[in-house]
Write a protein that holds these residues in place. Structure first.
Motif: not given
Length: 79
Positions: A26-28, A64-79
């Motif tokens: 829901e948040q994403m 497109q927006s969903s994929l971008q949010i998912k990418k950001q979330t995965l990137h943050s999790a890996m950092a």
């Protein structure tokens, strides 16, 4: 601008629903839908399109927006 906002509000549930389906969060989904609707607000093509084309544009932007949010979330999790 008021007409654009009114039209976007009509499509808000569909946009959120598509984002929620794709993200299963829901948040994403809320964040992705906000980004999608803001992008569509700047798109003259969305407002001049017929109903069917408008629906296609909405789904594309939601994806497109969903994929971008998912990418950001995965990137943050890996950092």
């Amino acid at each position: 601008m008021k007409e654009r906002i009114a039209l976007l509000r009509q499509h808000e549930p569909d946009c959120y629903g598509a984002c929620l389906y794709l993200l299963q969060s829901e948040q994403m989904a809320c964040e992705a839908a906000q980004h999608a609707l803001c992008a569509l607000a700047r798109s003259d093509a969305f407002f001049t399109a017929d109903a069917k084309t408008r629906s296609v544009l909405l789904r594309k932007q939601a994806m497109q927006s969903s994929l971008q949010i998912k990418k950001q979330t995965l990137h943050s999790a890996m950092a």
